[in-house]
Design an enzyme around this catalytic site. Structure first.
Site, PDB file in Angstrom:
ATOM      1  N   ASP B 304      55.482  38.759  39.684  1.00 46.22           N
ATOM      2  CA  ASP B 304      54.710  37.979  40.651  1.00 46.22           C
ATOM      3  C   ASP B 304      53.218  38.046  40.307  1.00 46.22           C
ATOM      4  O   ASP B 304      52.356  38.066  41.190  1.00 46.22           O
ATOM      5  CB  ASP B 304      54.970  38.439  42.095  1.00 46.22           C
ATOM      6  CG  ASP B 304      54.559  37.376  43.127  1.00 46.22           C
ATOM      7  OD1 ASP B 304      54.152  36.262  42.718  1.00 46.22           O
ATOM      8  OD2 ASP B 304      54.637  37.669  44.325  1.00 46.22           O
ATOM      9  N   HIS B 308      43.622  36.649  40.928  1.00 45.71           N
ATOM     10  CA  HIS B 308      42.553  36.172  41.807  1.00 45.71           C
ATOM     11  C   HIS B 308      41.249  36.786  41.330  1.00 45.71           C
ATOM     12  O   HIS B 308      41.229  37.921  40.845  1.00 45.71           O
ATOM     13  CB  HIS B 308      42.789  36.614  43.257  1.00 45.71           C
ATOM     14  CG  HIS B 308      43.918  35.909  43.933  1.00 45.71           C
ATOM     15  ND1 HIS B 308      43.914  34.562  44.195  1.00 45.71           N
ATOM     16  CD2 HIS B 308      45.107  36.378  44.401  1.00 45.71           C
ATOM     17  CE1 HIS B 308      45.041  34.223  44.808  1.00 45.71           C
ATOM     18  NE2 HIS B 308      45.794  35.307  44.923  1.00 45.71           N
TER      19      HIS B 308
HETATM   20 ZN   LIG Z   1      56.271  34.202  46.380  1.00 40.99          ZN
END
Ligand SMILES: [Zn+2]
Lengths: 310, 424
Positions: B304, B308
Site C-alpha cells: 500500500d 505523500h
Molecule cells: Zn486502500
C-alpha cells in the site's frame, strides 16, 4: 517541597507529563499567587518584559480571558491571535504559523486548537515555552489543575477522594486531564454518561466506568459534570437534551446520594437544566465560581514556572 | 550477452517448482535456462553465496501518483524504489488524477512504464471517476492492459454497484480488489480503542472494515465471482475470510507490513507517518494477522505504498493525509517474521511473489525454465539502517525512517536486466 525538587518542564502540554510532585508544586505555587488577586493593586512585576502570545484557533472566552488576566497580573505583554486574524485561513499550516510567530521571539505561546496533538506540533517548531489551553479531546491541563486546586482547598487533600465525572466523557479534554490528574494524586475517579459518550478504553486512563448514575454519585466527594452537545458532525449522540436531563442530569435528589458536603463542579459554560438542575448549579455545594477564581491563580503559576525554566 | 548470467551458490527458493536447494541458476537472453543447457561463452557470473535466489517479488498494491501528483512520486521513481526493495513488478492503484477509469489512461500509464525499472501492472477503477455510480469500461481497460479493478481510496458504498462489478469483472477474468470500509463508521483518524481515547483522537472501529469484508464475501459467494480484500487490518476480518475460504468462496486477501509490525501505540506522539487507512490496530489484531499469514488465510503481503510530501504530512494529525511508503522496507520487515519463526522462507516467497502473480494472473512468481528472468537475490542477514538520505522514493513518509533493519534485496533482475544491485 522536598529538597532537590525543581520544576523541569519547559512546556505544559498535558497533565499526563506531570508527576505527583509537579502537580503538588504547581498547586502550592498557585495558592501563593491567590493573594495577589486579592490585593487592591493586583499586579506584580514578575514577568515584566516578557511576551506572551495567546494563539487561539478555537473560540474561547473564558480560558483566554483567564490566561490574559493571569499574564497581566504578572506584568507580561500579551497579544491575542485568533483564527479570524491569523493566516491559517489563507492556507498557512500550523508549522508555518509557529515558525513565523517564533521569529518574533515570544517567551510563551498559549495555544487552543481543535486538533489533539497540535500543542506538541507547535512546541517542536518554536523556541518559546508552549502551554496547552485545550487541544481537541485530548487535554486541558490548566483546567485539570484548577479543578484539583479547588478540590484541595475545600477538602484539604487530593488523596482518598471519590470524584464522579458525569456527562460527555468522549469529547471532553477536561475529563482526560481530570482523570489523569486526580488518579495520580491518589483519588478515585468514577465516570458515567450515556454509552454514546463514554469512550472505549477510558478505564485504561485510570477511570472506573459506572453503569448507573447512582453508582457514580453515591458517597462522592466531588460531582463534576461536563457540557453536553446533542450532535457532533452528524454523529447522532443523543435524541434530546430533555431526555438527557432526566436520565443523566444532576438533580437535588441525585446529589443527595453523594456525601453531604460534596462539591458540585462544572468547567463551564453550564447548560442550566441539562447537566445540572439550576438549584444544584446555584446551590450551596456549587464551587463553580471558585473554579473560575482558581483558574487565574493556576495560570499565573504555570506562566511563572515555565519562565523559571527558560 | 547483456541478459545472460550464471548465478552461483545461492539458495534457490522456488515454491512453484518445489525447489529449495543450493544450486546455480542460468539466465540466457533474459530467460531462465535449464540446468542442462550449455553455458554460453562470456556469461557473467553473480556470486550468490549466502543469499536466497527467489522469483521476483511482486507488490500488488502501490500508489505511483502518476498522472497528477508527480511531486509525490512518479512511475519511474516508484519503480526505482520498488527495484531497490527487491520487487520486479508492481500493481498500481487507479486513484490518480485523472482516475485510471478508461483505456486511454491505462495506455498512458503503460506508455510511461515501458522503460521503468520494474514491470508496472495498472489496476483500473470499478466506477467512472471512482465516484461509485457507473461501472467503468472493464473490457476496454482489460484490452489496454489492466490486471484487476478497484475503487481503492474511494470505498464502494453501494452494494448493488459492488455486486455488478464482481459479476461483470468475471466476464473479463478480472479480480475485483476491495478496499473494505464502511465510511459511515470510519470518520476517525486512528484505531478506536484505549490509545485513541488517551490521545483524544477520533477512532475508527474495527467493525468499519469487517462489515464491508463480510459484504464482499457475501456478494462473492452469491455471484460466484472472485474478490480480493486489500490491506486487511483486523482480526475479525480474518475470521470472516478464514470461514469463507473454508466453504469455498473465491476470496483472497492481502495485508501490509505496517499491520504486522506496528500497533496503534505507534500513534502516541502524533507522528503523522503513523496515519494510514485502515489504521494501525491493536496488538491482538497484529497477532491475528501474523497467524493468518502463516495459516494461509492471508495470501499476499502488499505495501500500500502511498507517497505523500511534507505538505500533506507536516500537519495536525487530524489534517494529515493517510498513507505511508513501503516498497523499500517490506522485505526486511517480512524477513523479521521469518527470523521470529512466524513464517518460513518458502512462505515468504509465496506471500510476496507466487500468490500476487496468481491473484493478478500476471507472469512471474516462479523460476520455471523458459520464463522471463524476473528474480530477486536476498541477503537475509545483511544489516542496514533506513536513513532519510537513502530513501529512493520521492517521498519519505514512513514510520520506519531510522530503523535498523536486517535483510535486504541485494539484486533485482527484470527480464535478465539488473535493475538494482548492491553486489560489487
Ligand atoms: Zn486502500
Amino acid at each position: 517541597m522536598a529538597t532537590g525538587y525543581y520544576f523541569a518542564h519547559r512546556h505544559i502540554l498535558g497533565i499526563e507529563q506531570l508527576s505527583c510532585e509537579d502537580i503538588a508544586h504547581i498547586l502550592s505555587t498557585a495558592d501563593s499567587f491567590k493573594e495577589i488577586s486579592a490585593r487592591p493593586i493586583k499586579k506584580v512585576p514578575t514577568l515584566r518584559g516578557h511576551t506572551i502570545i495567546n494563539l487561539f484557533f478555537e473560540p474561547s472566552t473564558r480560558t483566554r480571558l483567564s490566561f490574559e488576566v493571569a499574564a497581566k497580573r504578572m506584568s507580561a505583554d500579551t497579544f491575542n491571535i485568533s483564527p479570524s486574524t491569523s493566516s491559517t485561513t489563507k492556507g498557512e499550516t500550523l508549522a508555518d504559523t509557529a515558525r513565523n510567530i517564533s521569529a518574533m521571539h515570544p517567551d510563551i505561546i498559549i495555544i487552543r486548537h481543535a486538533c489533539s496533538g497540535a500543542p506538541l506540533l507547535l512546541s517542536r517548531n518554536v523556541q518559546a515555552a508552549v502551554i496547552n489551553a485545550g487541544d481537541g479531546a485530548h487535554e486541558h491541563p490548566s483546567q485539570g489543575l484548577l479543578d484539583m486546586l479547588t478540590v484541595k482547598e475545600h477538602r484539604g487533600t487530593l488523596s482518598g477522594l471519590k470524584i464522579a465525572i458525569v456527562g460527555d466523557i468522549a469529547h471532553s479534554r477536561v475529563a482526560r486531564s481530570d482523570i489523569v490528574g486526580f488518579t495520580r494524586m491518589g483519588s478515585e475517579v468514577y465516570v458515567y454518561g450515556p454509552s454514546t459518550l463514554v469512550p472505549k478504553g477510558i478505564d485504561q486512563l485510570g477511570a472506573k466506568v459506572c453503569t448507573s448514575l447512582e453508582e457514580a454519585v453515591t458517597d462522592a466527594d466531588v460531582v463534576m459534570t461536563l457540557r453536553i452537545q446533542r450532535e457532533r458532525q452528524n454523529d447522532p449522540l443523543l435524541p434530546s437534551l430533555r431526555e438527557y436531563a432526566r436520565h443523566f442530569g444532576i438533580s437535588r435528589q441525585v446529589l443527595s446520594l453523594a456525601k453531604p458536603d460534596a462539591l458540585v463542579m462544572h468547567p463551564g459554560p453550564v447548560n442550566r437544566g441539562v447537566e445540572l438542575n439550576p438549584d444544584v448549579a446555584d446551590g450551596p455545594q456549587s464551587v463553580i465560581l471558585d473554579q473560575v477564581t482558581n483558574g487565574v491563580a493556576v495560570r499565573m503559576a504555570l506562566l511563572y514556572l515555565v519562565m523559571g525554566n527558560s | 550477452m547483456n541478459a545472460t548470467w550464471r548465478i552461483v551458490n545461492g539458495r534457490i527458493i522456488d515454491p512453484v517448482n518445489s525447489r529449495d536447494e543450493i544450486a546455480d541458476l542460468l539466465v540466457i537472453d533474459g530467460r531462465i535456462a535449464g540446468p542442462d543447457q550449455p553455458v554460453p561463452a562470456g556469461v557473467q557470473e553473480i556470486d550468490a553465496a549466502g543469499c536466497w535466489v527467489v522469483p521476483g517479488l511482486i507488490d500488488m498494491h502501490v500508489h505511483l501518483r502518476e498522472p497528477g501528483e508527480e511531486y509525490k512520486e512518479d512511475i519511474h521513481s516508484g519503480a526505482r524504489a520498488a527495484a531497490s526493495g527487491g520487487f520486479t513488478g508492481v500493481a498500481c492503484m487507479p486513484n490518480t488524477k485523472p482516475v485510471n477509469d478508461c483505456a486511454v489512461v491505462t495506455a498512458m500509464i503503460l506508455g510511461r512504464a515501458t522503460d521503468a525499472a520494474v514491470r508496472v501492472y495498472p489496476v483500473g477503477a470499478i466506477s467512472q471517476g471512482s465516484e461509485g455510480r457507473q461501472l467503468a469500461e472493464f473490457g476496454e481497460m482489460k484490452a489496454a492492459g489492466v490486471v484487476a479493478v478497484t475503487d481503492d481510496g474511494h470505498p464502494v458504498r453501494d452494494s448493488q454497484l459492488m455486486r455488478r462489478a464482481m459479476e461483470y469483472a468475471s466476464d473479463f477474468g478480472l479480480t475485483v480488489i476491495s478496499h473494505s470500509e464502511e465510511t459511515a463508521l470510519s470518520t476517525g483518524v486512528m484505531n478506536e480503542g484505549p490509545v485513541s481515547t488517551r490521545l483524544g483522537l477520533k477512532g475508527i472501529p474495527t467493525a468499519a472494515e469487517s462489515i464491508m469484508v463480510y459484504r464482499e464475501i457475501a456478494l462473492a459467494e452469491f455471484t460466484g465471482a472472485r474478490v480480493h480484500i486489500a490491506h486487511v487490518s483486523t482480526a475479525m476480518s480474518l475470521d470472516l475470510i478464514r470461514a469463507a475460504k473454508a466453504r469455498g468462496v473465491r476470496v483472497t486477501a492481502e495485508t501490509a507490513p505496517h499491520y504486522f509490525t506496528l500497533t496503534d501505540e505507534a500513534v502516541i506522539g502524533y507522528d503523522t507517518n503513523t496515519k494510514m487507512n485502515p489504521p494501525l490496530r491493536s496488538a491482538a489484531d497484529r497477532e491475528a494477522i501474523r497467524i493468518a499469514l502463516a495459516d494461509g488465510t492471508l495470501d499476499a503481503i502488499a505495501t500500500d505504498h502511498a507517497p505523500h510530501s511534507i505538505l500533506e504530512k507536516e500537519l495536525e494529525f487530524d489534517a494529515a493525509a493517510n498513507g505511508v511508503i513501503g516498497l523499500e522496507t517490506a522485505l526486511p520487515l517480512t524477513l523479521a517474521l521469518v527470523r521470529d519463526k512466524v513464517i518460513d522462507a518458502r512462505r515468504l516467497v509465496e506471500l510476496m511473489a507466487v500468490n500476487p502473480a496468481a491473484i493478478l494472473a500476471v507472469p512471474g512468481g516462479g523460476l520455471s525454465v523458459g520464463a522471463a528472468a524476473d528474480l530477486t537475490l536476498i541477503d537475509p542477514e545483511r544489516e542496514w539502517v533506513y536513513a532519510a538520505d537513502q530513501v529512493v522514493s520521492k517521498s519519505r513518509n514512513t514510520p520506519f525512517l531510522g530503523w535498523k533493519l536486517q535483510g535486504r534485496a541485494v539484486l533485482a533482475m527484470v527480464g535478465g536486466r539488473v535493475r538494482h544491485t548492491l553486489l560489487s
